[in-house]
Design an enzyme around this catalytic site. Sequence first.
Site, PDB file in Angstrom:
ATOM      1  N   LYS A  22       5.402  18.709   9.099  1.00 23.73           N
ATOM      2  CA  LYS A  22       4.493  19.848   8.923  1.00 23.73           C
ATOM      3  C   LYS A  22       3.049  19.355   8.846  1.00 23.73           C
ATOM      4  CE  LYS A  22       3.959  21.646   4.642  1.00 23.73           C
ATOM      5  NZ  LYS A  22       2.570  21.664   4.166  1.00 23.73           N
ATOM      6  N   ASN A  23       2.796  18.304   8.050  1.00 24.40           N
ATOM      7  CA  ASN A  23       1.415  17.899   7.780  1.00 24.40           C
ATOM      8  C   ASN A  23       0.806  17.048   8.883  1.00 24.40           C
ATOM      9  OD1 ASN A  23       1.577  19.409   5.518  1.00 24.40           O
ATOM     10  ND2 ASN A  23       1.757  17.694   4.089  1.00 24.40           N
ATOM     11  N   ARG A  92      -3.934  27.176   2.879  1.00 26.51           N
ATOM     12  CA  ARG A  92      -5.236  26.548   2.750  1.00 26.51           C
ATOM     13  C   ARG A  92      -5.510  25.548   3.873  1.00 26.51           C
ATOM     14  NH1 ARG A  92      -6.514  25.633  -1.536  1.00 26.51           N
ATOM     15  NH2 ARG A  92      -7.864  23.854  -1.159  1.00 26.51           N
ATOM     16  N   CYS A 116      -4.641  27.120  -5.732  1.00 26.44           N
ATOM     17  CA  CYS A 116      -3.218  27.421  -5.508  1.00 26.44           C
ATOM     18  C   CYS A 116      -2.472  26.950  -6.758  1.00 26.44           C
ATOM     19  CB  CYS A 116      -2.711  26.753  -4.243  1.00 26.44           C
ATOM     20  SG  CYS A 116      -2.339  25.035  -4.444  1.00 26.44           S
ATOM     21  N   ARG A 121      -8.083  22.651  -5.956  1.00 22.24           N
ATOM     22  CA  ARG A 121      -8.116  22.176  -4.570  1.00 22.24           C
ATOM     23  C   ARG A 121      -9.400  22.598  -3.846  1.00 22.24           C
ATOM     24  NH1 ARG A 121      -2.351  22.873  -1.898  1.00 22.24           N
ATOM     25  NH2 ARG A 121      -3.130  21.193  -0.556  1.00 22.24           N
ATOM     26  N   ASP A 304       3.672  14.455  -2.949  1.00 19.90           N
ATOM     27  CA  ASP A 304       4.609  15.462  -2.422  1.00 19.90           C
ATOM     28  C   ASP A 304       6.061  15.091  -2.712  1.00 19.90           C
ATOM     29  OD1 ASP A 304       2.694  16.324   0.572  1.00 19.90           O
ATOM     30  OD2 ASP A 304       2.445  16.804  -1.544  1.00 19.90           O
ATOM     31  N   ILE A 326      -3.026  12.996  -8.450  1.00 20.18           N
ATOM     32  CA  ILE A 326      -3.684  13.659  -7.329  1.00 20.18           C
ATOM     33  C   ILE A 326      -4.075  15.092  -7.662  1.00 20.18           C
ATOM     34  CG2 ILE A 326      -3.482  14.320  -4.895  1.00 20.18           C
ATOM     35  CD1 ILE A 326      -3.454  11.284  -5.275  1.00 20.18           C
ATOM     36  N   ARG A 396       8.079  27.305   3.612  1.00 21.30           N
ATOM     37  CA  ARG A 396       6.782  26.877   4.140  1.00 21.30           C
ATOM     38  C   ARG A 396       6.887  25.466   4.696  1.00 21.30           C
ATOM     39  NH1 ARG A 396       1.672  27.956   0.496  1.00 21.30           N
ATOM     40  NH2 ARG A 396       0.902  26.994   2.382  1.00 21.30           N
TER      41      ARG A 396
HETATM   42  C1  EPZ Z   1      -2.795  17.362   1.882  1.00 24.28           C
HETATM   43  O1  EPZ Z   1      -3.443  18.380   1.163  1.00 24.28           O
HETATM   44  C2  EPZ Z   1      -1.375  17.851   2.134  1.00 24.28           C
HETATM   45  N1  EPZ Z   1      -1.428  19.070   2.954  1.00 24.28           N
HETATM   46  C3  EPZ Z   1      -0.683  18.132   0.799  1.00 24.28           C
HETATM   47  O2  EPZ Z   1       0.648  18.528   1.085  1.00 24.28           O
HETATM   48  C4  EPZ Z   1      -0.664  16.835  -0.009  1.00 24.28           C
HETATM   49  O3  EPZ Z   1      -0.079  17.088  -1.272  1.00 24.28           O
HETATM   50  C5  EPZ Z   1      -2.098  16.321  -0.191  1.00 24.28           C
HETATM   51  O4  EPZ Z   1      -2.729  16.156   1.107  1.00 24.28           O
HETATM   52  C6  EPZ Z   1      -2.139  14.975  -0.902  1.00 24.28           C
HETATM   53  O5  EPZ Z   1      -1.393  14.040  -0.185  1.00 24.28           O
HETATM   54  C7  EPZ Z   1      -1.640  18.949   4.289  1.00 24.28           C
HETATM   55  O6  EPZ Z   1      -1.787  17.859   4.821  1.00 24.28           O
HETATM   56  C8  EPZ Z   1      -1.666  20.233   5.059  1.00 24.28           C
HETATM   57  P1  EPZ Z   1      -6.378  16.349  -0.534  1.00 24.28           P
HETATM   58  P2  EPZ Z   1      -5.058  18.323   0.955  1.00 24.28           P
HETATM   59  O7  EPZ Z   1      -7.625  16.922   0.053  1.00 24.28           O
HETATM   60  O8  EPZ Z   1      -5.684  17.665   2.107  1.00 24.28           O
HETATM   61  C9  EPZ Z   1      -9.260  16.812  -4.295  1.00 24.28           C
HETATM   62  C10 EPZ Z   1       2.553  19.862   0.930  1.00 24.28           C
HETATM   63  O9  EPZ Z   1       3.333  20.031   0.006  1.00 24.28           O
HETATM   64  N2  EPZ Z   1     -10.280  17.271  -3.340  1.00 24.28           N
HETATM   65  O10 EPZ Z   1      -5.919  15.006  -0.074  1.00 24.28           O
HETATM   66  O11 EPZ Z   1      -5.492  19.697   0.581  1.00 24.28           O
HETATM   67  C11 EPZ Z   1      -8.090  17.777  -4.406  1.00 24.28           C
HETATM   68  O12 EPZ Z   1      -8.376  18.797  -5.342  1.00 24.28           O
HETATM   69  C12 EPZ Z   1       1.062  19.839   0.676  1.00 24.28           C
HETATM   70  O13 EPZ Z   1       2.868  19.678   2.140  1.00 24.28           O
HETATM   71  C13 EPZ Z   1     -11.553  17.586  -3.800  1.00 24.28           C
HETATM   72  O14 EPZ Z   1     -11.832  17.507  -5.000  1.00 24.28           O
HETATM   73  O15 EPZ Z   1      -5.186  17.375  -0.311  1.00 24.28           O
HETATM   74  C14 EPZ Z   1      -6.971  16.872  -4.866  1.00 24.28           C
HETATM   75  O16 EPZ Z   1      -7.067  16.706  -6.261  1.00 24.28           O
HETATM   76  C15 EPZ Z   1       0.762  20.166  -0.769  1.00 24.28           C
HETATM   77  N3  EPZ Z   1     -12.501  18.000  -2.924  1.00 24.28           N
HETATM   78  C16 EPZ Z   1      -7.286  15.534  -4.184  1.00 24.28           C
HETATM   79  O17 EPZ Z   1      -8.661  15.608  -3.783  1.00 24.28           O
HETATM   80  C17 EPZ Z   1     -12.246  18.100  -1.568  1.00 24.28           C
HETATM   81  O18 EPZ Z   1     -13.153  18.458  -0.795  1.00 24.28           O
HETATM   82  C18 EPZ Z   1      -6.453  15.253  -2.920  1.00 24.28           C
HETATM   83  O19 EPZ Z   1      -6.514  16.409  -2.135  1.00 24.28           O
HETATM   84  C19 EPZ Z   1     -10.942  17.780  -1.116  1.00 24.28           C
HETATM   85  C20 EPZ Z   1      -9.982  17.359  -2.009  1.00 24.28           C
END
Ligand code: EPZ
Length: 417
Positions: A22-23, A92, A116, A121, A304, A326, A396
């Site tokens: 998916k990702n 998102r 969420c 996030r 995850d 995370i 999802r």
């Molecule tokens: C991706 O989400 C994945 N989704 C998530 O999978 C996964 O849990 C996550 O990466 C971490 O590996 C997809 O790839 C579609 P991040 P993402 O930006 O990109 C903070 C699933 O179950 N952050 O790496 O949204 C954020 O709040 C989903 O398949 C900021 O503060 O995650 C988090 O604490 C759930 N500011 C951390 O960074 C920003 O601008 C990592 O988030 C961006 C992120």
Amino acid sequence: MEKIIVEGGHRLEGTVAVSGAKNAALPILVSALLNEGPNVYHNVPDLRDIRTIKKLLSDLGAQVETEGDVVRINASTLNSYEARYDLVKTMRASVLVLGPLLARLGRARVSLPGGCAIGARPIDLHLKGLERMGADISLDHGYIDARAPALKGADIYFDIVTVTGTENLMMAAVFADGVTTLRNAAREPEVVALAGALNQMGAQITGAGTPLMTITGVDELKPTSLTIMADRIETGTFIIAAGVTRGDIKILGCEPSYLPALVNKVRQAGISVEQEPDGLRVVCDEITSSVDVKTLPYPGFPTDMQAQFMVLMCLAPGLSVVSETIFENRFIHVSELQRMGANIKISGNAAVVQGGKPLTGAPVMATDLRASASLILAGLAAQGTTEVSRVYHIDRGYEAIEKKLAQLGARIWRTQE
Ligand code: EPZ
């Protein structure tokens, strides 16, 4: 609404195939916005989130056709730059259109994704990076209004490792004037897969899979055809399923080298994981040890897989500490597992799991994608019957999970609430 019923205590045996990731599919389908198509993608999983992103791409004017696990996207007819709230709020990852729309049209209007279940996030790092590249970003009635007549290469440092932030800026930079450097970039295999797809289209990206990536702007990208990588989180979920049922299964189509931290930890817990010519053999006679884990960006232990691993630790003989670094609220599954008899205490970002006591079946509620997977895993191991409600969360990210588990001998089925 639908629910999934699980009758616990049945050992999993046999062979199962994982679907496309998916990702990886989400950003790669969005990258079709960067050329005049037609792009052909194979092994695309049939998931709610994939249907959402295809709807969004169609709304932007792209032609999207699906035939089984093949998706064709032609964005030569792109006629909008707005990603509506009702789509972004359901997923998102829709914010991934921001970079490509700016790169292609110089304009994007994308609803700010709300928080969420697992955390606020924010996407501040996505927006700061785009501003560094010369985009003018404003917030207008809940929408990000971004304008960039000509993006320019920039040196960008991510305060926090962000997967979709790295992906968004990688795509924004492909036509930028000059070289963009991404420092502290995400290294997930899905990020590497997107970079591979873009380079296949003619982009010039180096360093994917390392913390330092460079993207040298080019004039245009060509359509491409590729196969989506296997879903490593689905693979990890089946590894845990074999562990909690003391099973013996073979997982086809997966790439265990994408799960180094998880494989290391489940082996310490007593699960045998061996690569065989036709797939991954996973055998567990007994869960022998409790193991501490701490989620980290790749190649660390994947967030995850945190909820799923916690179920395994509920069945391990001793005490383990599961730390989530995370997301700030990714222990929602704990209260549901406690209803099944789990002995878990939360202290800050750590959950202390006292294993050794069997779980008992109960009616439980899914709250987010991976938490719902963990409840199904707990149901497989529990004494008695477990009913997991709100299974739209699980749909999802998992394609027909109950069918795949039933094929391995689980007593599991889906019914209406
Ligand atoms: C991706 O989400 C994945 N989704 C998530 O999978 C996964 O849990 C996550 O990466 C971490 O590996 C997809 O790839 C579609 P991040 P993402 O930006 O990109 C903070 C699933 O179950 N952050 O790496 O949204 C954020 O709040 C989903 O398949 C900021 O503060 O995650 C988090 O604490 C759930 N500011 C951390 O960074 C920003 O601008 C990592 O988030 C961006 C992120």
